[in-house]
Motif scaffolding. Sequence first.
Motif: not given
Lengths: 223, 79
Positions: B62-79
């Motif tokens: 809803g914010f970091l990408s614009n689904p009209v033109v962009e794909d996104f991948v979310v992943r949790r990273v071990d810290s």
Amino acid sequence: MKIGAVTFPGTLDDSDTIRAIEAAGADAVALWHGDADLRGVDAVILPGGFSYGDYLRAGAIARFAPVMDVIIDAAHKGMPVLGICNGFQVLCEAGLLPGALLRNAGLHFVCRDQWLKVENNTTAWTTRFEKDAEIIIPVKNMDGRFTASKSTVDELEGEGRVVFRYVGTNPNGSLDDIAGISDPTGRIVGLMPHPEHAIDALTGPSDDGLGLFLSLLDSVVTA
Amino acid sequence: MARVVVDVMPKPEILDPQGQAVARALPRLGFEGVSDVRQGKHFELEVDDSVDDETLAKIAEGFLSNPVVEDFVVRRVDS
């Protein structure tokens, strides 16, 4: 008749927009991004510029400003809205118009006088033009390449919702030379070029831009 | 706290003139063998453990990408 012009942080063309509204004979009302209040206006214009520095994407942060909540609500109830340049980008981000505006295909900031064809003269903002009239107004943007899925473009073309099309050179690689579009009702219109910079021959390439503001006056008076 | 990475890329069918410009510059700089470049955005979020995957997807879509033109991948990273 009162027409609002919104100022976000980074908006540049609010002064010219207010000047154009007044030149058309309406009362201009300055609207502030942080106010969730439209101050009784009959229509709203989102002017050009670089709201929030174009951070993230052009228009992406402005779309969440408090004033946008009330504009989106009023637009859904039929209030006319015009988005110019960055204002067009904000309307697309807000989902009031389909598609997105991406970096110019040539990667250069383009600033020049641009011929356009008025393909739909039945919207709230274009009734003063003859159909297929050619007008010249400035275009100036970095992110003006209209992009949408093929089905969206087919829908826009099929329903006559391509309102303005670039004539001669396409300045940014927009699909189908699209310069401006409308929602299905014709009350919400967005375009990349700047009608507010072409309202008298002393300061612009023509006074062709004034037609959008005069059209809106007609549509609100007869509504 | 956890670190979450969101990568946003232009959809494959969307023209990416910035990536193309980078690709064209590489041979000029003496780097051979790179046939294509696509340019996107990389976000690093520090989030409370209470933030669930559904919320992260909403932020990305809803914010970091614009689904009209962009794909996104979310992943949790071990810290």
